[in-house]
Motif scaffolding. Sequence first.
Motif, PDB file in Angstrom:
ATOM      1  N   PHE A 232      69.311 -53.238 111.629  1.00  0.00           N
ATOM      2  CA  PHE A 232      69.723 -53.888 110.379  1.00  0.00           C
ATOM      3  C   PHE A 232      71.209 -54.192 110.424  1.00  0.00           C
ATOM      4  O   PHE A 232      71.955 -53.620 111.224  1.00  0.00           O
ATOM      5  N   GLU A 233      71.623 -55.118 109.573  1.00  0.00           N
ATOM      6  CA  GLU A 233      73.020 -55.526 109.524  1.00  0.00           C
ATOM      7  C   GLU A 233      73.468 -55.664 108.084  1.00  0.00           C
ATOM      8  O   GLU A 233      72.833 -56.314 107.271  1.00  0.00           O
ATOM      9  N   ARG A 234      74.591 -55.028 107.789  1.00  0.00           N
ATOM     10  CA  ARG A 234      75.252 -55.218 106.512  1.00  0.00           C
ATOM     11  C   ARG A 234      76.746 -55.108 106.740  1.00  0.00           C
ATOM     12  O   ARG A 234      77.204 -54.312 107.554  1.00  0.00           O
ATOM     13  N   PHE A 235      77.515 -55.898 106.010  1.00  0.00           N
ATOM     14  CA  PHE A 235      78.945 -55.961 106.230  1.00  0.00           C
ATOM     15  C   PHE A 235      79.704 -55.245 105.132  1.00  0.00           C
ATOM     16  O   PHE A 235      79.400 -55.390 103.950  1.00  0.00           O
ATOM     17  N   GLY A 236      80.724 -54.488 105.544  1.00  0.00           N
ATOM     18  CA  GLY A 236      81.718 -54.012 104.600  1.00  0.00           C
ATOM     19  C   GLY A 236      81.327 -52.783 103.810  1.00  0.00           C
ATOM     20  O   GLY A 236      80.178 -52.407 103.667  1.00  0.00           O
ATOM     21  N   VAL A 237      82.344 -52.141 103.258  1.00  0.00           N
ATOM     22  CA  VAL A 237      82.131 -50.929 102.482  1.00  0.00           C
ATOM     23  C   VAL A 237      81.355 -51.215 101.200  1.00  0.00           C
ATOM     24  O   VAL A 237      80.645 -50.360 100.679  1.00  0.00           O
ATOM     25  N   ASP A 238      81.488 -52.442 100.645  1.00  0.00           N
ATOM     26  CA  ASP A 238      80.774 -52.770  99.418  1.00  0.00           C
ATOM     27  C   ASP A 238      79.272 -52.821  99.627  1.00  0.00           C
ATOM     28  O   ASP A 238      78.494 -52.732  98.681  1.00  0.00           O
ATOM     29  N   ALA A 239      78.833 -53.024 100.881  1.00  0.00           N
ATOM     30  CA  ALA A 239      77.405 -53.082 101.178  1.00  0.00           C
ATOM     31  C   ALA A 239      76.836 -51.710 101.502  1.00  0.00           C
ATOM     32  O   ALA A 239      75.645 -51.575 101.728  1.00  0.00           O
ATOM     33  N   LEU A 240      77.692 -50.697 101.533  1.00  0.00           N
ATOM     34  CA  LEU A 240      77.270 -49.360 101.895  1.00  0.00           C
ATOM     35  C   LEU A 240      77.258 -48.448 100.689  1.00  0.00           C
ATOM     36  O   LEU A 240      77.875 -48.729  99.667  1.00  0.00           O
ATOM     37  N   ASP A 241      76.573 -47.313 100.813  1.00  0.00           N
ATOM     38  CA  ASP A 241      76.603 -46.346  99.728  1.00  0.00           C
ATOM     39  C   ASP A 241      77.985 -45.708  99.642  1.00  0.00           C
ATOM     40  O   ASP A 241      78.790 -45.784 100.568  1.00  0.00           O
ATOM     41  N   ALA A 242      78.267 -45.083  98.507  1.00  0.00           N
ATOM     42  CA  ALA A 242      79.598 -44.534  98.269  1.00  0.00           C
ATOM     43  C   ALA A 242      79.955 -43.398  99.220  1.00  0.00           C
ATOM     44  O   ALA A 242      81.127 -43.138  99.478  1.00  0.00           O
ATOM     45  N   GLY A 243      78.959 -42.735  99.776  1.00  0.00           N
ATOM     46  CA  GLY A 243      79.207 -41.656 100.726  1.00  0.00           C
ATOM     47  C   GLY A 243      79.644 -40.367 100.056  1.00  0.00           C
ATOM     48  O   GLY A 243      80.035 -40.337  98.893  1.00  0.00           O
ATOM     49  N   ASP A 244      79.567 -39.281 100.811  1.00  0.00           N
ATOM     50  CA  ASP A 244      79.986 -37.975 100.302  1.00  0.00           C
ATOM     51  C   ASP A 244      81.489 -37.779 100.515  1.00  0.00           C
ATOM     52  O   ASP A 244      82.073 -38.357 101.433  1.00  0.00           O
ATOM     53  N   PRO A 245      82.119 -36.959  99.671  1.00  0.00           N
ATOM     54  CA  PRO A 245      83.541 -36.667  99.884  1.00  0.00           C
ATOM     55  C   PRO A 245      83.738 -35.855 101.165  1.00  0.00           C
ATOM     56  O   PRO A 245      82.861 -35.107 101.583  1.00  0.00           O
ATOM     57  N   PHE A 246      84.895 -36.027 101.787  1.00  0.00           N
ATOM     58  CA  PHE A 246      85.227 -35.249 102.974  1.00  0.00           C
ATOM     59  C   PHE A 246      86.744 -35.113 103.050  1.00  0.00           C
ATOM     60  O   PHE A 246      87.469 -35.584 102.163  1.00  0.00           O
ATOM     61  N   ARG A 247      87.224 -34.494 104.089  1.00  0.00           N
ATOM     62  CA  ARG A 247      88.654 -34.207 104.214  1.00  0.00           C
ATOM     63  C   ARG A 247      89.164 -34.655 105.573  1.00  0.00           C
ATOM     64  O   ARG A 247      88.452 -34.611 106.580  1.00  0.00           O
ATOM     65  N   VAL A 248      90.423 -35.104 105.599  1.00  0.00           N
ATOM     66  CA  VAL A 248      91.096 -35.500 106.825  1.00  0.00           C
ATOM     67  C   VAL A 248      92.301 -34.588 107.028  1.00  0.00           C
ATOM     68  O   VAL A 248      93.049 -34.314 106.080  1.00  0.00           O
ATOM     69  N   THR A 249      92.486 -34.115 108.244  1.00  0.00           N
ATOM     70  CA  THR A 249      93.661 -33.316 108.601  1.00  0.00           C
ATOM     71  C   THR A 249      94.577 -34.131 109.494  1.00  0.00           C
ATOM     72  O   THR A 249      94.130 -34.697 110.502  1.00  0.00           O
ATOM     73  N   LEU A 250      95.849 -34.217 109.133  1.00  0.00           N
ATOM     74  CA  LEU A 250      96.851 -34.873 109.968  1.00  0.00           C
ATOM     75  C   LEU A 250      97.407 -33.820 110.915  1.00  0.00           C
ATOM     76  O   LEU A 250      98.124 -32.908 110.519  1.00  0.00           O
ATOM     77  N   ARG A 251      97.051 -33.958 112.176  1.00  0.00           N
ATOM     78  CA  ARG A 251      97.221 -32.863 113.130  1.00  0.00           C
ATOM     79  C   ARG A 251      98.675 -32.434 113.309  1.00  0.00           C
ATOM     80  O   ARG A 251      98.982 -31.249 113.433  1.00  0.00           O
ATOM     81  N   GLU A 252      99.614 -33.385 113.325  1.00  0.00           N
ATOM     82  CA  GLU A 252     100.991 -33.033 113.657  1.00  0.00           C
ATOM     83  C   GLU A 252     101.650 -32.167 112.589  1.00  0.00           C
ATOM     84  O   GLU A 252     102.518 -31.346 112.902  1.00  0.00           O
ATOM     85  N   THR A 253     101.268 -32.333 111.321  1.00  0.00           N
ATOM     86  CA  THR A 253     101.886 -31.544 110.253  1.00  0.00           C
ATOM     87  C   THR A 253     100.918 -30.563 109.620  1.00  0.00           C
ATOM     88  O   THR A 253     101.340 -29.681 108.868  1.00  0.00           O
ATOM     89  N   GLY A 254      99.631 -30.733 109.881  1.00  0.00           N
ATOM     90  CA  GLY A 254      98.650 -29.883 109.231  1.00  0.00           C
ATOM     91  C   GLY A 254      98.340 -30.308 107.813  1.00  0.00           C
ATOM     92  O   GLY A 254      97.549 -29.657 107.119  1.00  0.00           O
ATOM     93  N   ARG A 255      98.927 -31.407 107.360  1.00  0.00           N
ATOM     94  CA  ARG A 255      98.667 -31.908 106.005  1.00  0.00           C
ATOM     95  C   ARG A 255      97.230 -32.392 105.911  1.00  0.00           C
ATOM     96  O   ARG A 255      96.684 -32.963 106.866  1.00  0.00           O
ATOM     97  N   THR A 256      96.605 -32.209 104.764  1.00  0.00           N
ATOM     98  CA  THR A 256      95.229 -32.657 104.546  1.00  0.00           C
ATOM     99  C   THR A 256      95.180 -33.694 103.439  1.00  0.00           C
ATOM    100  O   THR A 256      96.007 -33.685 102.520  1.00  0.00           O
ATOM    101  N   ILE A 257      94.201 -34.585 103.564  1.00  0.00           N
ATOM    102  CA  ILE A 257      93.968 -35.630 102.566  1.00  0.00           C
ATOM    103  C   ILE A 257      92.491 -35.609 102.216  1.00  0.00           C
ATOM    104  O   ILE A 257      91.639 -35.697 103.112  1.00  0.00           O
ATOM    105  N   ASP A 258      92.182 -35.484 100.954  1.00  0.00           N
ATOM    106  CA  ASP A 258      90.798 -35.534 100.508  1.00  0.00           C
ATOM    107  C   ASP A 258      90.374 -36.990 100.305  1.00  0.00           C
ATOM    108  O   ASP A 258      91.110 -37.783  99.718  1.00  0.00           O
ATOM    109  N   VAL A 259      89.184 -37.318 100.775  1.00  0.00           N
ATOM    110  CA  VAL A 259      88.626 -38.671 100.640  1.00  0.00           C
ATOM    111  C   VAL A 259      87.433 -38.587  99.700  1.00  0.00           C
ATOM    112  O   VAL A 259      86.367 -38.109 100.081  1.00  0.00           O
TER     113      VAL A 259
END
Length: 332
Positions: A232-259
Amino acid sequence: MNIALAETNPPVSAENATRPMTMDLLVTSIESTTRDIRAITLADPTGRALPAFVPGSHLMVHAGSHTNAYSLTGDGTHPSHYSISVLRRDDGHGGSRWLHERLAVGDHLTVGLPRSAFGPIARARKHLLVAGGIGITPMVSHLRAATRWRRDVQLLYVFRDSSAAHLDDVTELAGTRAELFTDRSSFAERLEQALGSQPVGTHLYVCGPSALIDAVTAAATAAGWPDSRIHFERFGVDALDAGDPFRVTLRETGRTIDVPSGTSLLEALEHDGIAIPNLCRQGVCGECRIPLAGGTPIHRDLYLTAEEKDAGDAIMPCVSRAAAGCTLEVPL
């Protein structure tokens, strides 16, 4: 799941040191096929042949300040021109409106080279195509190839009377192998029958609104189709489900960002002051590719190859995510 990033600029590889190759093409024809759909034909200004493409390929089109992906509807063998059909989306990012309101015959457009993530499987015994609305566009090139190579193909196409696209092409190319529907109940009934009566080795291809794709793929799975034969093919974030929240870690400083759910990784990074080069924000151009240092991503783009996705060392943050409760680590 967690993803880790680094707060410095991502390493530049030979592959992404420059932007994807582009072409300057001349608009030779514009036709309003319905109230909200424009068929646009592009050619090389000097009359040279254009790069060939496989059926189901899309073209990145720079529309003013926007960059959108549109399926090519022509024949990909030695093409003298490219054809796309653009549905005006007033709720989109503005690229389709620009192409409807600003573009004229004689203008030039900058486009990327054709790229495919939705081509027909050569070893398939039969190809079952299912399209909804403007999702018919990649199927037209599939039908052209099936006619050229005498492949066994069947199409189910559901649409609203006021917004039918490429009906003449479909009926000319597929004849009685094309089944057309304007009401969802008849389509759903026929879909169930078709999914249950295909010969072994048939591959299914679906394109259209997100709800249709979800319904068709769910029906195929329920009918016993393996994932390897469902495309199947669909383009872009608007065509996708909202998704579950997750977290990103910036390795050099250890800072985290919640998505949060409904926010892309790219948007979350930008909101936190981290600039990421980007163009399409649809997961097709490759401009926003960033490396991964850890974590398990959920890839939802049409740019990375299957091998690159399996490697797990890069992600397209405009559309891809991680599973709930996970963290991605990125060396930015």
